[in-house]
Design an enzyme around this catalytic site. Sequence first.
Site, PDB file in Angstrom:
ATOM      1  CG  HIS A 135      24.254 -22.067  22.148  1.00 20.14           C
ATOM      2  ND1 HIS A 135      23.767 -23.015  23.031  1.00 20.14           N
ATOM      3  CD2 HIS A 135      23.233 -21.186  21.952  1.00 20.14           C
ATOM      4  CE1 HIS A 135      22.516 -22.729  23.341  1.00 20.14           C
ATOM      5  NE2 HIS A 135      22.163 -21.620  22.707  1.00 20.14           N
TER       6      HIS A 135
ATOM      7  CG  HIS B  18      26.793 -28.158  21.550  1.00 21.19           C
ATOM      8  ND1 HIS B  18      27.167 -29.301  20.885  1.00 21.19           N
ATOM      9  CD2 HIS B  18      27.857 -27.318  21.458  1.00 21.19           C
ATOM     10  CE1 HIS B  18      28.394 -29.150  20.402  1.00 21.19           C
ATOM     11  NE2 HIS B  18      28.829 -27.948  20.741  1.00 21.19           N
TER      12      HIS B  18
ATOM     13  CG  HIS C 190      34.901   1.819  30.556  1.00 21.91           C
ATOM     14  ND1 HIS C 190      35.888   2.697  30.952  1.00 21.91           N
ATOM     15  CD2 HIS C 190      35.459   0.586  30.605  1.00 21.91           C
ATOM     16  CE1 HIS C 190      36.993   2.025  31.235  1.00 21.91           C
ATOM     17  NE2 HIS C 190      36.750   0.738  31.026  1.00 21.91           N
TER      18      HIS C 190
ATOM     19  CG  ASN D  67      20.181 -16.907  27.281  1.00 27.82           C
ATOM     20  OD1 ASN D  67      20.508 -15.819  27.735  1.00 27.82           O
ATOM     21  ND2 ASN D  67      19.332 -17.026  26.274  1.00 27.82           N
TER      22      ASN D  67
ATOM     23  N   GLY E  30      17.220 -19.425  30.345  1.00 29.78           N
ATOM     24  CA  GLY E  30      16.685 -19.312  28.987  1.00 29.78           C
ATOM     25  C   GLY E  30      17.368 -20.160  27.941  1.00 29.78           C
TER      26      GLY E  30
END
Length: 332
Positions: free
Chosen positions: A165, A163, A292, A152, A158
Site C-alpha cells: 500500500h 500488505h 519539474h 513506505n 516506517g
Amino acid sequence: MPELRKDPIIGRWIIIAQERGKRPTDFLVEEYKVKGGFCPLCPGNEKTTPDEVLVYGREWGAPNTAGWKLRVVPNKYPALVIEGELDKQGEGLYDRMNGIGAHEVIIESPNHKDRFSHMPPHDMLLTFRAFRDRIRDLSKDHRFNYVVVFKNFGRAAGASLEHSHSQLVALPILPRMVTSELDGSLSYYKYKDRCVFCDIIRQEIQQKVRLVCENELFVTVAPFAPRSPFEMWIMPRYHNSSYIEQDDNSLIALAEIFSETLRRLDACIPHVPYNFVLHTQPLRSGPLEHYHWHFEIVPKLTSIAGFEWGTGFYINPMPPEETCRYLREVKL
C-alpha cells in the site's frame, strides 16, 4: 578523502564519506517475510476499513466488497481529519490551526503477497493512476494547498502493514521541502532562464555517469548529492510541473521505468526498505516554468543521528557514480 557536495536545487550539503565505502552486499537488510494472519486490506475484509473513495477493477457487486484490483480508503487512524474548518489563530508570536486535511491509503493489490517492486507495469499503472485521480479530486477542496503522496516499504522505512500500500495526505499548508525546492528552482530560473531539473536531465543523459535507466518519456538518475546510498529520482524527460496533468500514455511509461528502477534496486540489495515520495506543484498554482515534478526514492540504508539532526548534513558512504554502476550492471 571525504567530499562535500551541494544539492543544486535547495543548497543542501552532503558528505560523501568514501573511506566508509561499501558494496551493496555490505548493507545488512532484514529478510522480507510475509507473516500472514488477519489483514484489514485483504479482499473479504472491506467492512473493516472506512468506505472506499476510489476503486478500480470491480465489475460487479456493491461498494466495499471483494472483486477489486485497487482500492483507496480513508486512513482509519488519520494524521489529519477532513471535517471542519481551519480556524487559524495566533497566540502571541505562535500560530496554530485545526488539523484539517485528508489521509488516505492506496491498497495497490488484492494479493497480500504482492510486492510493489515485483508487480508487472500494467498492474503498477493502477497505483499511479490512483495518485493522479485522487489528487485531482482533492484539489477541488479550497482548504488544501498540497497533497503528499508516499510509500513506505519495510519496517525500517516506517511500514506498519505488510500488505502492499501507499498513502496520501492533503495539507492546508505547503511542506518545507516543497517550498525549498520551489524557491531554489525559481532562483536558478531567474539567474539562467532555465529549469534546473531540465538542466540536470540534459547533463545526466549526455554524461551517462549518474543515469540509471531511461525510456522515451522518463529518466531515472542518481542525484549529484544523494542523502542515502542508491537514492534515485524519476523525472519526466520533458518539462512539466504538474503530476495530475499526465495522461494515461505518460503513466504507462512511468510505470515501466518505475518497475525497472525498483527491480534494479531490489537486485542490488534484496528486500531493501525504502521510501518514495511524489514532488509536484502546489494545488491550483498553474504551470510553473521553473519547477519539474518528480519521484524521489530513498532506500533506508543509513541512520539519522546527532550530527545529522544538529547540522542538517547527511553522511553517505557511497558516491552516486558508484551506486549507478551497480544499478546499471546488475542482471534483472
